[in-house]
Design a protein around this motif. Sequence first.
Motif, PDB file in Angstrom:
ATOM      1  N   ALA A  51       0.821  -1.218   0.000  1.00  0.00           N
ATOM      2  CA  ALA A  51       0.000   0.000   0.000  1.00  0.00           C
ATOM      3  C   ALA A  51       0.857   1.272   0.000  1.00  0.00           C
ATOM      4  O   ALA A  51       2.057   1.236   0.231  1.00  0.00           O
ATOM      5  CB  ALA A  51      -0.913   0.008   1.223  1.00  0.00           C
ATOM      6  N   VAL A  52       0.162   2.382  -0.253  1.00  0.00           N
ATOM      7  CA  VAL A  52       0.759   3.721  -0.233  1.00  0.00           C
ATOM      8  C   VAL A  52      -0.056   4.566   0.738  1.00  0.00           C
ATOM      9  O   VAL A  52      -1.280   4.507   0.741  1.00  0.00           O
ATOM     10  CB  VAL A  52       0.696   4.357  -1.647  1.00  0.00           C
ATOM     11  CG1 VAL A  52       1.196   5.781  -1.620  1.00  0.00           C
ATOM     12  CG2 VAL A  52       1.479   3.537  -2.641  1.00  0.00           C
ATOM     13  N   THR A  53       0.614   5.355   1.572  1.00  0.00           N
ATOM     14  CA  THR A  53      -0.076   6.280   2.466  1.00  0.00           C
ATOM     15  C   THR A  53       0.032   7.673   1.869  1.00  0.00           C
ATOM     16  O   THR A  53       1.123   8.116   1.505  1.00  0.00           O
ATOM     17  CB  THR A  53       0.518   6.251   3.880  1.00  0.00           C
ATOM     18  OG1 THR A  53       0.419   4.913   4.380  1.00  0.00           O
ATOM     19  CG2 THR A  53      -0.228   7.194   4.816  1.00  0.00           C
ATOM     20  N   ILE A  54      -1.126   8.344   1.758  1.00  0.00           N
ATOM     21  CA  ILE A  54      -1.189   9.672   1.142  1.00  0.00           C
ATOM     22  C   ILE A  54      -1.781  10.659   2.140  1.00  0.00           C
ATOM     23  O   ILE A  54      -2.841  10.403   2.714  1.00  0.00           O
ATOM     24  CB  ILE A  54      -2.062   9.647  -0.129  1.00  0.00           C
ATOM     25  CG1 ILE A  54      -1.501   8.649  -1.135  1.00  0.00           C
ATOM     26  CG2 ILE A  54      -2.171  11.050  -0.736  1.00  0.00           C
ATOM     27  CD1 ILE A  54      -2.433   8.346  -2.283  1.00  0.00           C
ATOM     28  N   ALA A  55      -1.083  11.780   2.346  1.00  0.00           N
ATOM     29  CA  ALA A  55      -1.614  12.888   3.145  1.00  0.00           C
ATOM     30  C   ALA A  55      -2.209  13.878   2.148  1.00  0.00           C
ATOM     31  O   ALA A  55      -1.484  14.543   1.405  1.00  0.00           O
ATOM     32  CB  ALA A  55      -0.515  13.537   3.969  1.00  0.00           C
ATOM     33  N   TRP A  56      -3.539  13.934   2.098  1.00  0.00           N
ATOM     34  CA  TRP A  56      -4.224  14.821   1.166  1.00  0.00           C
ATOM     35  C   TRP A  56      -4.150  16.259   1.672  1.00  0.00           C
ATOM     36  O   TRP A  56      -4.099  16.503   2.872  1.00  0.00           O
ATOM     37  CB  TRP A  56      -5.679  14.381   0.986  1.00  0.00           C
ATOM     38  CG  TRP A  56      -5.765  13.027   0.364  1.00  0.00           C
ATOM     39  CD1 TRP A  56      -6.016  11.852   0.994  1.00  0.00           C
ATOM     40  CD2 TRP A  56      -5.541  12.697  -1.002  1.00  0.00           C
ATOM     41  NE1 TRP A  56      -5.975  10.812   0.096  1.00  0.00           N
ATOM     42  CE2 TRP A  56      -5.682  11.304  -1.142  1.00  0.00           C
ATOM     43  CE3 TRP A  56      -5.236  13.452  -2.142  1.00  0.00           C
ATOM     44  CZ2 TRP A  56      -5.544  10.648  -2.356  1.00  0.00           C
ATOM     45  CZ3 TRP A  56      -5.093  12.801  -3.357  1.00  0.00           C
ATOM     46  CH2 TRP A  56      -5.244  11.419  -3.458  1.00  0.00           C
ATOM     47  N   ASP A  57      -4.151  17.209   0.761  1.00  0.00           N
ATOM     48  CA  ASP A  57      -4.046  18.621   1.114  1.00  0.00           C
ATOM     49  C   ASP A  57      -5.231  19.101   1.950  1.00  0.00           C
ATOM     50  O   ASP A  57      -5.132  20.127   2.620  1.00  0.00           O
ATOM     51  CB  ASP A  57      -3.921  19.482  -0.146  1.00  0.00           C
ATOM     52  CG  ASP A  57      -2.615  19.229  -0.891  1.00  0.00           C
ATOM     53  OD1 ASP A  57      -1.698  18.605  -0.313  1.00  0.00           O
ATOM     54  OD2 ASP A  57      -2.517  19.663  -2.052  1.00  0.00           O
ATOM     55  N   ASN A  58      -6.354  18.363   1.942  1.00  0.00           N
ATOM     56  CA  ASN A  58      -7.515  18.754   2.741  1.00  0.00           C
ATOM     57  C   ASN A  58      -7.411  18.281   4.187  1.00  0.00           C
ATOM     58  O   ASN A  58      -8.342  18.439   4.963  1.00  0.00           O
ATOM     59  CB  ASN A  58      -8.809  18.238   2.106  1.00  0.00           C
ATOM     60  CG  ASN A  58      -8.918  16.723   2.134  1.00  0.00           C
ATOM     61  OD1 ASN A  58      -8.080  16.023   2.688  1.00  0.00           O
ATOM     62  ND2 ASN A  58      -9.969  16.211   1.523  1.00  0.00           N
TER      63      ASN A  58
END
Length: 82
Positions: A51-58
């Motif tokens: 998996a990939v962990t993404i910190a969204w700008d929101n």
Amino acid sequence: MLVGCRRVNHNRMTRNNMDAVESRSLTKGTRVCWQGNAADSGTVTGTTWDAVTIAWDNGQVATVHHGDMREIRRTSAKPKAV
């Protein structure tokens, strides 16, 4: 070459879905966007074998399995200052 959230292929704009192989090549700090929309961007903050962990700008954080990255694309867009 990437422009915004679209891939330029032989001087023609096309949208390509990210597959599991491309997803596995993402590294920490890579900018990505959801469904080709640069306004829905985020930064890869971590990767694992599955998996990939993404910190969204929101402000949201999501862990997305490599096989589920079809709606996510690489982008060169920088985060917007608020």
